[in-house]
Scaffold this motif. Structure first.
Motif, PDB file in Angstrom:
ATOM      1  N   PRO A  96       7.858  -3.626  -6.525  1.00 63.72           N
ATOM      2  CA  PRO A  96       7.789  -4.567  -6.505  1.00 63.72           C
ATOM      3  C   PRO A  96       6.763  -5.589  -5.239  1.00 63.72           C
ATOM      4  O   PRO A  96       6.478  -6.617  -5.611  1.00 63.72           O
ATOM      5  CB  PRO A  96       9.427  -5.214  -6.185  1.00 63.72           C
ATOM      6  N   ALA A  97       7.388  -4.332  -4.033  1.00 66.22           N
ATOM      7  CA  ALA A  97       6.146  -4.744  -3.043  1.00 66.22           C
ATOM      8  C   ALA A  97       4.856  -5.499  -3.604  1.00 66.22           C
ATOM      9  O   ALA A  97       4.038  -6.242  -2.511  1.00 66.22           O
ATOM     10  CB  ALA A  97       5.947  -4.204  -2.735  1.00 66.22           C
ATOM     11  N   ARG A  98       4.140  -4.796  -4.767  1.00 65.23           N
ATOM     12  CA  ARG A  98       2.944  -4.635  -5.485  1.00 65.23           C
ATOM     13  C   ARG A  98       2.615  -6.241  -5.771  1.00 65.23           C
ATOM     14  O   ARG A  98       1.290  -7.013  -5.872  1.00 65.23           O
ATOM     15  CB  ARG A  98       2.101  -3.793  -5.916  1.00 65.23           C
ATOM     16  N   ARG A  99       3.630  -7.168  -6.573  1.00 63.51           N
ATOM     17  CA  ARG A  99       3.738  -8.015  -7.137  1.00 63.51           C
ATOM     18  C   ARG A  99       3.505  -9.179  -6.331  1.00 63.51           C
ATOM     19  O   ARG A  99       2.164 -10.127  -6.815  1.00 63.51           O
ATOM     20  CB  ARG A  99       4.919  -8.211  -7.806  1.00 63.51           C
ATOM     21  N   ARG A 100       3.275  -9.238  -4.994  1.00 63.07           N
ATOM     22  CA  ARG A 100       2.512 -10.144  -4.369  1.00 63.07           C
ATOM     23  C   ARG A 100       1.640 -10.212  -4.447  1.00 63.07           C
ATOM     24  O   ARG A 100       0.962 -11.693  -3.906  1.00 63.07           O
ATOM     25  CB  ARG A 100       3.656  -9.767  -3.050  1.00 63.07           C
ATOM     26  N   PHE A 101       0.408  -9.379  -5.068  1.00 60.38           N
ATOM     27  CA  PHE A 101      -0.852  -9.313  -4.791  1.00 60.38           C
ATOM     28  C   PHE A 101      -1.136  -9.386  -6.323  1.00 60.38           C
ATOM     29  O   PHE A 101      -0.593  -8.914  -7.389  1.00 60.38           O
ATOM     30  CB  PHE A 101      -1.245  -8.134  -3.793  1.00 60.38           C
ATOM     31  N   GLU A 119      -5.167   3.253  -8.267  1.00 55.92           N
ATOM     32  CA  GLU A 119      -4.835   1.567  -8.797  1.00 55.92           C
ATOM     33  C   GLU A 119      -5.417   0.874  -7.586  1.00 55.92           C
ATOM     34  O   GLU A 119      -6.209   0.964  -6.746  1.00 55.92           O
ATOM     35  CB  GLU A 119      -3.051   1.105  -8.431  1.00 55.92           C
ATOM     36  N   TRP A 120      -5.755  -0.991  -8.449  1.00 60.80           N
ATOM     37  CA  TRP A 120      -7.033  -1.635  -7.666  1.00 60.80           C
ATOM     38  C   TRP A 120      -6.140  -3.231  -7.192  1.00 60.80           C
ATOM     39  O   TRP A 120      -5.598  -2.900  -7.823  1.00 60.80           O
ATOM     40  CB  TRP A 120      -7.858  -1.878  -8.273  1.00 60.80           C
ATOM     41  N   TYR A 121      -7.079  -3.659  -5.656  1.00 64.28           N
ATOM     42  CA  TYR A 121      -6.192  -5.095  -5.644  1.00 64.28           C
ATOM     43  C   TYR A 121      -7.224  -5.859  -5.445  1.00 64.28           C
ATOM     44  O   TYR A 121      -8.543  -4.999  -5.143  1.00 64.28           O
ATOM     45  CB  TYR A 121      -5.443  -4.424  -4.511  1.00 64.28           C
ATOM     46  N   VAL A 173       0.857  -1.543  -0.042  1.00 62.02           N
ATOM     47  CA  VAL A 173       0.043   0.000  -0.089  1.00 62.02           C
ATOM     48  C   VAL A 173       0.954   1.454  -0.187  1.00 62.02           C
ATOM     49  O   VAL A 173       0.733   2.102  -0.567  1.00 62.02           O
ATOM     50  CB  VAL A 173      -1.144  -0.401   1.580  1.00 62.02           C
ATOM     51  N   THR A 174       1.989   1.362   0.626  1.00 57.58           N
ATOM     52  CA  THR A 174       3.108   2.486   0.837  1.00 57.58           C
ATOM     53  C   THR A 174       3.625   2.161  -0.158  1.00 57.58           C
ATOM     54  O   THR A 174       4.704   3.584  -0.176  1.00 57.58           O
ATOM     55  CB  THR A 174       3.386   2.124   1.819  1.00 57.58           C
ATOM     56  N   SER A 175       3.481   1.538  -0.940  1.00 53.87           N
ATOM     57  CA  SER A 175       5.172   1.690  -2.926  1.00 53.87           C
ATOM     58  C   SER A 175       4.488   2.066  -3.979  1.00 53.87           C
ATOM     59  O   SER A 175       3.067   2.566  -3.851  1.00 53.87           O
ATOM     60  CB  SER A 175       5.378   0.102  -3.072  1.00 53.87           C
ATOM     61  N   LEU A 180      -3.324 -13.313  -2.782  1.00 58.89           N
ATOM     62  CA  LEU A 180      -2.060 -13.379  -2.824  1.00 58.89           C
ATOM     63  C   LEU A 180      -1.462 -13.545  -4.618  1.00 58.89           C
ATOM     64  O   LEU A 180      -2.755 -14.456  -5.285  1.00 58.89           O
ATOM     65  CB  LEU A 180      -1.629 -14.550  -2.078  1.00 58.89           C
ATOM     66  N   ASN A 181      -1.394 -13.216  -4.490  1.00 57.22           N
ATOM     67  CA  ASN A 181      -0.025 -14.012  -6.550  1.00 57.22           C
ATOM     68  C   ASN A 181       0.172 -15.227  -6.138  1.00 57.22           C
ATOM     69  O   ASN A 181       1.412 -14.841  -5.785  1.00 57.22           O
ATOM     70  CB  ASN A 181       0.854 -12.320  -6.834  1.00 57.22           C
ATOM     71  N   TRP A 182       0.295 -16.059  -6.898  1.00 57.83           N
ATOM     72  CA  TRP A 182       0.585 -17.422  -5.988  1.00 57.83           C
ATOM     73  C   TRP A 182       1.457 -17.341  -7.762  1.00 57.83           C
ATOM     74  O   TRP A 182       2.232 -18.277  -7.656  1.00 57.83           O
ATOM     75  CB  TRP A 182      -0.316 -18.379  -6.287  1.00 57.83           C
ATOM     76  N   THR A 183       1.910 -16.759  -8.622  1.00 58.88           N
ATOM     77  CA  THR A 183       3.009 -17.097  -9.615  1.00 58.88           C
ATOM     78  C   THR A 183       4.228 -16.046  -8.470  1.00 58.88           C
ATOM     79  O   THR A 183       5.263 -16.461  -9.975  1.00 58.88           O
ATOM     80  CB  THR A 183       2.193 -16.229 -11.191  1.00 58.88           C
ATOM     81  N   HIS A 184       3.649 -15.092  -7.741  1.00 57.15           N
ATOM     82  CA  HIS A 184       5.380 -15.100  -7.106  1.00 57.15           C
ATOM     83  C   HIS A 184       5.857 -15.701  -6.214  1.00 57.15           C
ATOM     84  O   HIS A 184       5.335 -16.442  -5.494  1.00 57.15           O
ATOM     85  CB  HIS A 184       4.710 -13.484  -6.036  1.00 57.15           C
TER      86      HIS A 184
END
Length: 556
Positions: A145-150, A183-185, A138-140, A196-200
């Motif tokens: 990269p921190a957003r790619r886990r989601f 952006e949207w999550y 959220v703070t990135s 979570l993004n399970w391709t990460h």
């Protein structure tokens, strides 16, 4: 009953020193009876009105006395409790609401001393919005990269004001929430539960570490929440419209449910489980037709999957047989056995959905089937669904939708250990959900003294189940026998199970047409009219009322 005194006299069992792993024959879980404990509603040791791990430990002797083989604990991890623990902030800790890691270790040690396995709930599809990863995301800035886990995406339309897709949340409304930067999550459940993004790679590695962490603390298995939801369409396509008939228009692959890629994840988990300890298993919470859900139970994946079909099947011998046959066939095709279930914390109490007699009969019938059985705490007491007043709702799906989605609170009312209000032995404080008038009539301490109570019936069945139906498939395959309309009769090995789902009373000798005189009733879900009170009950004279199940074994 926060002191663990259960009225009847269970055997005194001394905890083994240093017990760390359940000593059972390999594959014991394939035919086990697993008792589901909704932790916050089971037993409160502190008086704050919420069940906790120490309360569970104090009452494990009651579970062993009932006759279960293992317990499944709903989430007890650090969590803001937006979804009662299914919004996990740390998968390798214990929320202070429920205790600490020392309390968990004590629970496992006591369970293993009582010869009970321990299954913990794992929530891999999403985390809490208070998880360190999501706070960092959220703070990135966008694209960090921190957003790619989601699953964080730009929106559609002018200024990205529309969600990236039309996907909807299981708790109502859109499955996307907008961040302050535009952006949207994605959250298939509540906004407080980002997916979570399970391709990460980091996501996969972290959950491998979580599996190993709990295995090292003596856990025997895992229940996998939302098992079919981990893989998402990389293109984020829309949910296809339903088309009928499916034979003409085969259903397209769903963008976020039961995608083929999800099985790659569980094949990785199997390697982790095998490395973490002997005979570790997991059971998938996966919904869909048997041939789809059974795939999660393949030996190179989780090993077991819930057979949910009996929750909603009509009260009909034909429908019940069709569902049982389909589940056994689908699981057998992948080398697995079903994990039967009639109720859980997400469904209305089976005693209300089916009626008390039919519910108890279905319990005995499914306990005779090949496979495992998951028994929801309170169903052994015949607890009914409670109509919780709207003002007292705690369930997020009901609160968020204003009741458009039903409240699940009625199946989560704290257990009545004694007949003493207001806490009924659950707590010395105020229960977190209101208990209704008359709750004490279902109290466990009363039912333990009555062999004809729901507890008494299930205690008798669970006590003899492994001897009657065999462990590790020893009793052989299921054989359906001819029987009158509205009834089911099946044989496994030398034992026979009867279910009367019709509206009439049947002579037992009419239901078991050959060899009835050589059989003895070993368990029944209700009274059987006729001279069965003698030491050697004559089966040929017994009557089976509607909504009754019977187990029979050879005489002598």
């Amino acid at each position: 009953m926060v002191n663990g005194d259960h009225g009847a006299s269970p055997p005194v069992l001394v905890p083994a020193v240093g017990a760390s792993r359940l000593a059972r024959a390999p594959g014991w879980w394939r035919t086990a009876v697993v008792y589901q404990i909704y932790v916050r509603s089971f037993a409160d040791s502190t008086g704050d009105g919420v069940g906790d791990l120490a309360g569970v430990t104090a009452h494990l002797d009651a579970v062993a006395w009932l006759g279960a083989d293992a317990v499944w604990l709903t989430p007890f991890y650090p969590s803001p409790q937006a979804d009662h623990g299914y919004d996990v902030a740390d998968h390798r800790g214990v929320d202070p609401l429920f205790g600490d890691l020392a309390a968990f270790d004590a629970l496992v040690a006591r369970a293993h001393a009582l010869d009970l396995g321990v299954v913990v709930d794992l929530v891999p599809n999403h985390v809490s919005d208070q998880h360190a990863w999501f706070r960092e995301a959220v703070t990135s800035p966008p694209g960090a990269p921190a957003r790619r886990r989601f699953h964080v995406r730009p929106g559609r339309g002018p200024g990205g004001a529309l969600p990236p897709t039309g996907w909807t949340s299981m708790f109502g409304g859109p499955a996307w929430t907008r961040l302050p930067d535009g952006e949207w999550y994605l959250h298939l459940f509540a906004p407080e539960q980002p997916d979570l993004n399970w391709t990460h790679d980091a996501v996969r590695a972290d959950f491998a570490a979580t599996l190993a962490f709990w295995a090292a603390r003596g856990v025997d298995g895992f229940r996998v929440d939302v098992a079919g939801g981990l893989a998402k369409d990389p293109a984020y396509g829309e949910v296809p419209a339903r088309r009928d008939p499916p034979a003409v228009h085969p259903p397209a692959v769903h963008p976020h449910w039961d995608r083929p890629e999800v099985h790659e994840i569980y094949r990785e988990w199997r390697s982790v489980l095998d490395d973490a300890g002997p005979d570790l298993f997991a059971v998938a919470e996966a919904w869909g037709p048997p041939e789809r859900t059974a795939a999660f139970a393949r030996p190179d994946e989780l090993g077991q999957a819930f057979a949910f079909g009996l929750l909603g099947v009509p009260w009909s011998a034909t429908a019940i047989r069709r569902e049982v046959t389909a589940q056994l066939g689908a699981h057998g095709a992948v080398g697995a056995l079903p994990a039967w279930v009639l109720s859980n914390h997400d469904s209305a109490r089976v005693a209300t959905r089916r009626g008390p007699a039919a519910a108890l009969a279905l319990h005995l019938f499914l306990l005779a089937m090949p496979g495992a059985f998951y028994l929801y705490a309170g169903d052994e007491l015949g607890l009914p669904e409670v109509d919780v007043p709207r003002a007292a709702w705690k369930d997020p799906q009901a609160v968020r939708t204003g009741g458009r989605l039903p409240s699940r609170d009625g199946a989560r009312i704290p257990l009545p250990w004694t007949a003493d209000p207001p806490g009924f032995g659950f707590t010395t404080g105020t229960p977190w959900l209101p208990t209704p008038p008359g709750w004490g009539t279902h109290a466990r301490d009363r039912q333990e003294r009555d062999p004809h109570s729901p507890w008494g019936v299930l205690h008798r069945a669970l006590t003899v189940r492994h001897d009657v139906w065999g462990g590790a498939d020893a009793a052989g395959p299921l054989e359906w026998l001819p029987s009158p309309p509205g009834t089911l009769v099946a044989r496994r090995g030398n034992a026979v199970v009867v279910l009367n789902a019709s509206r009439r009373t049947w002579p037992l000798a009419r239901l078991v047409r050959t060899g009835a005189a050589q059989l003895t009733v070993i368990a029944a879900s209700g009274p059987l009219p006729g001279p069965l009170g003698s030491a050697d009950p004559p089966v040929v004279s017994a009557l089976v009322p509607p909504a009754t199940a019977v187990w029979l074994v050879p005489s002598g």
